[in-house]
Design an enzyme around this catalytic site. Structure first.
Site, PDB file in Angstrom:
ATOM      1  N   ALA A 140       3.318  -2.131 -14.366  1.00 21.68           N
ATOM      2  CA  ALA A 140       4.632  -2.517 -14.910  1.00 21.68           C
ATOM      3  C   ALA A 140       5.574  -1.308 -14.928  1.00 21.68           C
ATOM      4  O   ALA A 140       6.421  -1.175 -15.812  1.00 21.68           O
ATOM      5  CB  ALA A 140       4.489  -3.118 -16.306  1.00 21.68           C
ATOM      6  N   GLY A 141       5.406  -0.429 -13.979  1.00 17.29           N
ATOM      7  CA  GLY A 141       6.214   0.790 -13.918  1.00 17.29           C
ATOM      8  C   GLY A 141       5.479   1.940 -14.566  1.00 17.29           C
ATOM      9  O   GLY A 141       5.156   1.872 -15.755  1.00 17.29           O
TER      10      GLY A 141
ATOM     11  N   GLY B 111     -17.725  10.283 -30.684  1.00 16.85           N
ATOM     12  CA  GLY B 111     -18.625  11.160 -29.935  1.00 16.85           C
ATOM     13  C   GLY B 111     -19.417  10.388 -28.890  1.00 16.85           C
ATOM     14  O   GLY B 111     -18.890   9.533 -28.190  1.00 16.85           O
ATOM     15  N   GLY B 112     -20.715  10.694 -28.814  1.00 15.66           N
ATOM     16  CA  GLY B 112     -21.579  10.060 -27.819  1.00 15.66           C
ATOM     17  C   GLY B 112     -21.581   8.546 -27.952  1.00 15.66           C
ATOM     18  O   GLY B 112     -21.603   7.812 -26.955  1.00 15.66           O
TER      19      GLY B 112
ATOM     20  N   TRP C 240      -2.598  -4.402  -5.122  1.00 19.30           N
ATOM     21  CA  TRP C 240      -2.557  -4.362  -6.594  1.00 19.30           C
ATOM     22  C   TRP C 240      -2.041  -5.695  -7.132  1.00 19.30           C
ATOM     23  O   TRP C 240      -1.279  -5.716  -8.084  1.00 19.30           O
ATOM     24  CB  TRP C 240      -1.673  -3.228  -7.122  1.00 19.30           C
ATOM     25  CG  TRP C 240      -1.992  -1.891  -6.557  1.00 19.30           C
ATOM     26  CD1 TRP C 240      -1.146  -1.069  -5.892  1.00 19.30           C
ATOM     27  CD2 TRP C 240      -3.247  -1.216  -6.599  1.00 19.30           C
ATOM     28  NE1 TRP C 240      -1.793   0.065  -5.505  1.00 19.30           N
ATOM     29  CE2 TRP C 240      -3.096   0.007  -5.923  1.00 19.30           C
ATOM     30  CE3 TRP C 240      -4.499  -1.531  -7.132  1.00 19.30           C
ATOM     31  CZ2 TRP C 240      -4.130   0.914  -5.769  1.00 19.30           C
ATOM     32  CZ3 TRP C 240      -5.531  -0.622  -6.971  1.00 19.30           C
ATOM     33  CH2 TRP C 240      -5.334   0.580  -6.303  1.00 19.30           C
TER      34      TRP C 240
ATOM     35  N   GLU D 295       8.558  -7.829 -19.225  1.00 25.56           N
ATOM     36  CA  GLU D 295       7.238  -7.263 -18.977  1.00 25.56           C
ATOM     37  C   GLU D 295       7.016  -6.011 -19.828  1.00 25.56           C
ATOM     38  O   GLU D 295       5.961  -5.819 -20.429  1.00 25.56           O
ATOM     39  CB  GLU D 295       7.175  -6.904 -17.489  1.00 25.56           C
ATOM     40  CG  GLU D 295       5.795  -6.719 -16.943  1.00 25.56           C
ATOM     41  CD  GLU D 295       5.836  -6.304 -15.474  1.00 25.56           C
ATOM     42  OE1 GLU D 295       6.923  -5.918 -14.976  1.00 25.56           O
ATOM     43  OE2 GLU D 295       4.786  -6.344 -14.838  1.00 25.56           O
ATOM     44  N   ARG D 296       8.036  -5.172 -19.892  1.00 23.98           N
ATOM     45  CA  ARG D 296       7.898  -3.908 -20.625  1.00 23.98           C
ATOM     46  C   ARG D 296       7.814  -4.137 -22.129  1.00 23.98           C
ATOM     47  O   ARG D 296       7.055  -3.465 -22.830  1.00 23.98           O
ATOM     48  CB  ARG D 296       9.051  -2.964 -20.253  1.00 23.98           C
ATOM     49  CG  ARG D 296       8.877  -2.462 -18.838  1.00 23.98           C
ATOM     50  CD  ARG D 296      10.030  -1.662 -18.283  1.00 23.98           C
ATOM     51  NE  ARG D 296       9.791  -1.467 -16.843  1.00 23.98           N
ATOM     52  CZ  ARG D 296      10.570  -0.808 -16.028  1.00 23.98           C
ATOM     53  NH1 ARG D 296      11.692  -0.250 -16.481  1.00 23.98           N
ATOM     54  NH2 ARG D 296      10.268  -0.686 -14.757  1.00 23.98           N
TER      55      ARG D 296
ATOM     56  N   GLN E 223     -13.358   9.932 -28.813  1.00 31.05           N
ATOM     57  CA  GLN E 223     -13.692  11.283 -29.261  1.00 31.05           C
ATOM     58  C   GLN E 223     -14.247  11.267 -30.685  1.00 31.05           C
ATOM     59  O   GLN E 223     -15.221  11.954 -30.993  1.00 31.05           O
ATOM     60  CB  GLN E 223     -12.439  12.172 -29.177  1.00 31.05           C
ATOM     61  CG  GLN E 223     -12.687  13.640 -29.429  1.00 31.05           C
ATOM     62  CD  GLN E 223     -13.491  14.284 -28.304  1.00 31.05           C
ATOM     63  OE1 GLN E 223     -13.548  13.767 -27.205  1.00 31.05           O
ATOM     64  NE2 GLN E 223     -14.132  15.408 -28.607  1.00 31.05           N
TER      65      GLN E 223
ATOM     66  N   PRO F 258       0.807  -1.233   0.000  1.00 30.81           N
ATOM     67  CA  PRO F 258       0.000   0.000   0.000  1.00 30.81           C
ATOM     68  C   PRO F 258       0.835   1.276   0.000  1.00 30.81           C
ATOM     69  O   PRO F 258       0.447   2.275  -0.593  1.00 30.81           O
ATOM     70  CB  PRO F 258      -0.812  -0.118   1.303  1.00 30.81           C
ATOM     71  CG  PRO F 258      -0.903  -1.577   1.566  1.00 30.81           C
ATOM     72  CD  PRO F 258       0.368  -2.169   1.048  1.00 30.81           C
TER      73      PRO F 258
END
Lengths: 411, 259
Positions: free
Chosen positions: A394-395, A370-371, A177, A272-273, A367, A148
């Site tokens: 992962a950073g 739109g809606g 996490w 991982e990256r 975007q 935490p």
């Protein structure tokens, strides 16, 4: 390489068929109804023979570990070369991330991080007891480092302790996490050695342990409610006087020469990256494809919105991002095939750019629509929420920047 | 038991199809894929060979430009090898010409059983398999919804409008399978990697000992004289249900004489 090979395209095609049949009809359950992804992952492993491949690979790794031999250049090339790592690992990642990046996160943590750490630093007995079932996806694994109060400062700020007790240890602390945490059968957990000395906790030795679901004193929380990535269950782990025998200490030694807990954690960063760039590619490809279709179909003022230059600008920027991320992924595949590894700066740069590109493309797709883009039916809102975590886990972006800079300045 | 499967490689149905304005034939110059309807035959063959405790599945196909993409898909599913007949002289082949070529190629494979789809997804003539059987002098059983072999016979449940017939035929025989016969497997990743090294024997018309004048456009007894757009579907009738909607539905179905 500038395009996928014929075999790689066959893997892609097979994955697309599987995803259409098994993932797409279940997306709402995975994303909104709390259904964990493990059955789909197991089905995917069985369908494509990935479980048997994992068993075969495990046998070789175990033999190497017992004999103390390194992987030969031929073996490495066979494993990582054209059609190897690329087709077997990255293509499923890319394709799954068009719909459900959470499945990849869940699978990556279980098979890549948890099993990967055990296979790299575990004893043959530990590999057999805990590694194989994770590699075949029969069991679910977690990789527990974050706490935490120590997100990006995971190793230094760690306060979970392991106190010696006879030939074993007593663990206390709290992890958060933790991907797959609520369901994990096997947990690779990092803790600071509490040897009763005056060494400040920041500087104490980090040990790695393998825990099992149901151990006395180990509590696995319910899944968190998150902004996105809901197909990947995330939770907390609480350790109250969890007593483990020496066989649960990874490598069964505190001797750092056989690989310290700090090295074990950092060793996973590059893989991982680099994997995150492939995740970004799938998400970007899907957002772009959906946006192009929408720009053609949506008619305003009597004309498809694709005729408007502001829409064209969005599509063009998405395509630039797609090309850049694809080039990064292809470069990584080529390097693997040649038996070369990315430096930490390269892997971090790859992650930083890809994560930002994915997030930006997904938000622009929302975007553009739109809606409609803001509603779940058009799918891009989920991908936009999912993409945001690419810049955090992962950073974080900020950590990637410091890693890139530190690595450059060290030279 | 050795099973041969006739498979067709067709233009990807997801891509817009194009017709050659001169011959009015489908353009097949690009990459071709395994006809979906043939995946059932391949799966059935694999299962029958497995159930018989051994034997090989051989694919037999005819395609332009030595195209093997579709064959690789079936090889990745588990077929052992393929025979591909590819020859510029075959352009414009009609169904009978195709059957002549396939029959000649199938003879080389010497299979115990030949499977095919009921029809292809691009041509839809549905005549080639029975023509192959006739040319080879073999019995043919069509529309199989279930297939099993025992000793020297093949037992087929043959789909009919009313239900199904149980048919037993001596082997070798030609059997056409429907789409529901089995669920085609996904190729495993290992299978995909192995497919590129499986043997594909590419043959010409001359290799098969056929007269070039009897196949292709030269030997075709069928000519496409005209191609027209399909009639657009007429707009349907919308009935607002004000309590008597069900009567309108019944009336409509009675008009169609389906009830």
């Amino acid at each position: 390489m500038f395009e996928w090979s014929e075999e790689q395209l066959m893997v892609q095609e097979a994955m697309r068929r599987f995803i259409e049949a098994e993932v797409v009809p279940n997306i709402d359950d995975l994303e909104h109804n709390g259904v964990p992804p493990f059955d789909i992952i197991r089905k995917m492993y069985a369908t494509f023979g990935m479980d048997q491949m994992a068993r075969d690979r495990f046998k070789k790794q175990l033999e190497r570990k017992i004999s103390g031999q390194e992987e030969s250049a031929e073996e490495r090339a066979e494993r990582a070369g054209d059609g190897g790592a690329a087709a077997m690992t990255l293509i499923p990642i890319i394709e799954l991330c068009r719909y459900c990046p959470g499945i990849v996160t869940s699978m990556g943590v279980s098979v890549g991080l948890a099993a990967g750490t055990i296979m790299k630093q575990g004893t043959p007995a530990q590999m057999e007891r805990w590694g194989l079932d994770l590699l075949t996806a029969e069991k679910v694994g977690s990789w527990a480092i974050t706490e935490p109060n120590s997100g990006s400062d995971a190793l230094g700020g760690m306060t979970t302790t392991a106190r010696r007790d006879g030939d074993g240890y007593i663990l206390n602390g709290n992890k958060t996490w933790i991907t797959n945490g609520p369901y994990a059968d096997t947990i690779v957990l990092y803790a600071k050695l509490d040897d009763g000395s005056d060494t400040p906790i920041r500087n104490r030795q980090v040990l790695t342990f393998i825990l099992e679901k149901g151990m006395e004193g180990l509590e696995q929380s319910k899944p968190f409610r998150k902004m996105g990535l809901n197909s990947s269950p995330t939770g907390e782990l609480f350790l109250t006087d969890v007593r483990v025998g020496p066989e649960h200490l990874l490598g069964e030694t505190e001797d750092e020469r056989s690989g310290s807990g700090r090295d074990s954690a950092k060793g996973n960063f590059v893989t991982e990256r680099a994997g995150l760039a492939a995740m970004s590619l799938g998400l970007i490809e899907q957002c772009l494809q959906l946006s192009i279709q929408y720009a053609k179909d949506r008619v305003l003022w009597g004309t498809p919105i694709g005729d408007f230059q502001l829409i064209q600008l969005k599509l063009a920027k998405m395509e630039v991002a797609r090309l850049n991320v694809q080039n990064l992924v292809f470069r990584h595949i080529e390097m693997s095939a040649a038996g070369k590894s990315l430096s930490l700066a390269e892997a971090s740069a790859m992650k930083l750019y890809s994560a930002q590109a994915a997030s930006e493309v997904a938000m622009e797709a929302v975007q553009l629509m739109g809606g409609n883009g803001y509603t779940a039916d058009y799918r891009v809102e989920q991908l936009a929420r999912d993409a945001k975590v690419y810049q955090i886990y992962a950073g974080t972006d900020e950590i990637q920047i410091t890693h890139i800079a530190k690595d450059l300045l060290r030279r | 038991m050795n099973v041969a499967v006739c498979v067709k490689q067709i233009p990807d149905p997801a891509a817009p199809p194009a017709l050659d304005p001169g011959t009015k034939n489908l353009v097949r110059d690009g990459k071709l894929i395994l006809d979906d309807s043939d995946a059932y035959g391949v799966e059935m063959a694999l299962q029958l060979a497995e159930a018989a405790g051994g034997g090989e599945v051989t694919l037999v196909s005819m395609a332009p430009n030595g195209e093997t993409s579709g064959l690789r898909t079936a090889l990745a599913m588990g077929a052992a090898k393929a025979i591909l007949v590819s020859d510029p002289a075959l352009a414009g082949c009609d169904a009978l010409g195709t059957a002549k070529v396939l029959a000649a190629a199938l003879k080389r494979a010497e299979p115990d059983l030949i499977l095919a789809a009921t029809e292809s997804s691009d041509g839809y003539t549905g005549t080639t398999p029975v023509q192959v059987a006739e040319l080879m002098g073999l019995p043919s059983v069509t529309f199989a919804k279930k297939v099993s072999t025992e000793g020297g016979t093949v037992k087929v449940e043959r789909q009919t409008e009313a239900g199904y017939d149980e048919v037993v035929s001596p082997l070798p025989a030609v059997v056409t399978v429907t789409a529901g016969v089995v669920e085609p497997r996904y190729p495993s990743f290992k299978g995909i990697m192995a497919a590129k090294s499986k043997p594909v024997e590419t043959l010409t018309v001359a290799d098969l000992g056929l007269d070039a004048a009897s196949v292709g456009s030269a030997g075709a007894r069928q000519e496409i004289t005209n191609v027209a757009e399909a009639e657009a579907r007429a707009a349907g009738e919308i009935v607002v249900d004000e309590g008597e909607g069900h009567l309108k539905v019944i009336e409509f179905l009675e008009q169609l004489k389906v009830i």
